[in-house]
Design a protein around this motif. Structure first.
Motif, short mmCIF file in Angstrom:
data_model
loop_
_atom_site.label_atom_id
_atom_site.label_comp_id
_atom_site.label_asym_id
_atom_site.label_seq_id
_atom_site.Cartn_x
_atom_site.Cartn_y
_atom_site.Cartn_z
N ASN A 139 5.56 20.77 -15.77
CA ASN A 139 5.10 20.97 -17.15
C ASN A 139 4.04 22.07 -17.24
O ASN A 139 3.12 22.14 -16.44
N ALA A 140 4.22 22.92 -18.25
CA ALA A 140 3.26 24.01 -18.49
C ALA A 140 2.03 23.48 -19.21
O ALA A 140 0.93 23.99 -19.01
N THR A 141 2.21 22.46 -20.03
CA THR A 141 1.11 21.84 -20.78
C THR A 141 1.00 20.39 -20.36
O THR A 141 2.00 19.66 -20.34
N PRO A 149 -1.42 8.17 -17.18
CA PRO A 149 -1.71 6.90 -16.49
C PRO A 149 -3.15 6.86 -15.99
O PRO A 149 -3.80 7.89 -15.84
N THR A 150 -3.64 5.65 -15.73
CA THR A 150 -5.00 5.50 -15.22
C THR A 150 -5.10 5.94 -13.77
O THR A 150 -6.16 6.40 -13.32
N THR A 151 -4.01 5.79 -13.02
CA THR A 151 -3.93 6.29 -11.64
C THR A 151 -2.58 6.96 -11.46
O THR A 151 -1.69 6.82 -12.32
N LYS A 152 -2.39 7.67 -10.37
CA LYS A 152 -1.13 8.35 -10.13
C LYS A 152 0.03 7.34 -10.12
O LYS A 152 -0.06 6.28 -9.52
N ARG A 153 1.11 7.68 -10.81
CA ARG A 153 2.34 6.88 -10.78
C ARG A 153 3.43 7.73 -10.14
O ARG A 153 3.67 8.87 -10.57
N THR A 154 4.09 7.20 -9.14
CA THR A 154 5.18 7.91 -8.46
C THR A 154 6.48 7.19 -8.75
O THR A 154 6.60 5.99 -8.48
N ILE A 155 7.45 7.92 -9.31
CA ILE A 155 8.74 7.33 -9.63
C ILE A 155 9.85 8.14 -8.97
O ILE A 155 9.64 9.27 -8.51
N SER A 156 11.03 7.55 -8.90
CA SER A 156 12.19 8.19 -8.29
C SER A 156 13.12 8.71 -9.36
O SER A 156 13.43 8.00 -10.32
N VAL A 169 14.57 12.52 -5.87
CA VAL A 169 13.28 13.09 -5.52
C VAL A 169 12.18 12.28 -6.21
O VAL A 169 12.44 11.53 -7.15
N LYS A 170 10.97 12.44 -5.72
CA LYS A 170 9.84 11.74 -6.32
C LYS A 170 9.21 12.62 -7.41
O LYS A 170 9.17 13.84 -7.30
N LEU A 171 8.72 11.95 -8.44
CA LEU A 171 7.97 12.62 -9.48
C LEU A 171 6.62 11.93 -9.60
O LEU A 171 6.54 10.73 -9.85
N ASP A 172 5.55 12.69 -9.37
CA ASP A 172 4.19 12.18 -9.53
C ASP A 172 3.74 12.42 -10.96
O ASP A 172 3.74 13.56 -11.44
N ILE A 173 3.32 11.35 -11.63
CA ILE A 173 2.72 11.44 -12.96
C ILE A 173 1.23 11.25 -12.75
O ILE A 173 0.78 10.15 -12.42
N ASN A 174 0.46 12.29 -12.91
CA ASN A 174 -0.95 12.27 -12.53
C ASN A 174 -1.87 11.95 -13.71
O ASN A 174 -1.53 12.21 -14.87
N ASN A 176 -4.30 13.46 -14.78
CA ASN A 176 -4.67 14.66 -15.55
C ASN A 176 -3.52 15.16 -16.43
O ASN A 176 -3.63 16.21 -17.07
N GLY A 177 -2.41 14.42 -16.44
CA GLY A 177 -1.30 14.77 -17.31
C GLY A 177 -0.27 15.71 -16.71
O GLY A 177 0.66 16.14 -17.42
N THR A 178 -0.40 16.05 -15.42
CA THR A 178 0.59 16.93 -14.79
C THR A 178 1.74 16.11 -14.23
O THR A 178 1.59 14.96 -13.81
N LEU A 179 2.92 16.73 -14.21
CA LEU A 179 4.14 16.13 -13.66
C LEU A 179 4.59 16.98 -12.48
O LEU A 179 4.92 18.16 -12.65
N VAL A 180 4.58 16.41 -11.28
CA VAL A 180 4.83 17.19 -10.07
C VAL A 180 5.96 16.57 -9.27
O VAL A 180 5.91 15.37 -8.92
N LEU A 181 6.98 17.37 -8.97
CA LEU A 181 8.08 16.92 -8.12
C LEU A 181 7.64 16.98 -6.66
O LEU A 181 7.01 17.95 -6.22
N VAL A 182 8.00 15.97 -5.90
CA VAL A 182 7.59 15.87 -4.50
C VAL A 182 8.83 15.90 -3.60
O VAL A 182 9.78 15.15 -3.83
N GLY A 183 8.83 16.77 -2.60
CA GLY A 183 9.90 16.81 -1.62
C GLY A 183 10.86 17.97 -1.75
O GLY A 183 11.59 18.28 -0.82
#
Length: 203
Positions: A139-141, A149-156, A169-174, A176-183
């Motif tokens: 996400n750009a914004t 979320p109150t803490t990092k949430r990792t989903i598949s 793949v994993k997606l971290d929902i941080n 701070n509002g960022t969405l980061v793909l892992v792996g």
């Protein structure tokens, strides 16, 4: 002074009571207000106003768009308000409708009494020399505060099986509002698309 026929403690003046317009109307207002759906801007305003909540009280939070109820031990979410799907602003190198899954979007929902983030849609990924764009942050914004979320949430999330050994793949929902793909991007793991359909995360 008698009370209502439904045992809710709402008083009314009887013929034998001393006429007192203020006492009569105030008694009704004070009894009915906490039994109605009270409205507050935020949970903080609700908590500051209702310092001694009673079981069964219901309050609407305008900012959070949530119906909340007091169960005797704490305020719990009863339902989320009408939450429209919001399109995720994607960073350069990511595009909507990956694998024809539709526009990547999110919304806030009430899932079994838990405020949750719901996703749908798909994302196409364009790699540069095998590396994912924007350090894997899609996400750009950043997501707005109510959707963080109150803490990092990792989903598949499901992904393409082309150009990769992965099927998800994993997606971290941080927080701070960022969405980061892992792996992705490591050891030539370059799936060309990722699906967000059916993905949920507790907030």
């Amino acid at each position: 002074m008698p009370t209502d026929s439904f045992n809710q403690g709402v008083p009314w003046l009887d013929n034998s009571d001393k006429p007192d317009l203020r006492a009569g109307t105030k008694g009704i207002v004070d009894a009915l207000t906490p039994r109605s759906v009270m409205r507050f801007s935020t949970a903080a305003e609700r908590n500051a106003t209702i310092t001694a909540p009673q079981p069964g009280m219901i309050a609407w939070l305008t900012t959070e768009k949530l119906f909340t109820g007091y169960d005797g031990t704490g305020w719990v979410v009863l339902a989320a308000g009408s939450q429209k799907w919001t399109t995720i602003s994607l960073a350069a190198g990511y595009a909507h409708d990956g694998n024809s899954n539709g526009t990547a979007q999110y919304r806030i929902v009430n899932l079994f009494g838990e405020v949750s983030l719901m996703f749908r849609g798909g994302i196409d990924i364009t790699y540069s020399s095998g590396r994912p764009p924007n350090n894997s942050q899609i996400n750009a914004t950043a997501l707005p505060t109510p959707a963080r979320p109150t803490t990092k949430r990792t989903i598949s999330c499901a992904c393409s099986v082309q150009d990769t050994t992965l099927s998800s793949v994993k997606l971290d929902i941080n927080p701070n509002g960022t969405l980061v793909l892992v792996g992705i991007g490591s050891t030539s793991e370059n799936p060309p698309w990722v699906s967000l359909n059916g993905c949920f995360a507790s907030l």
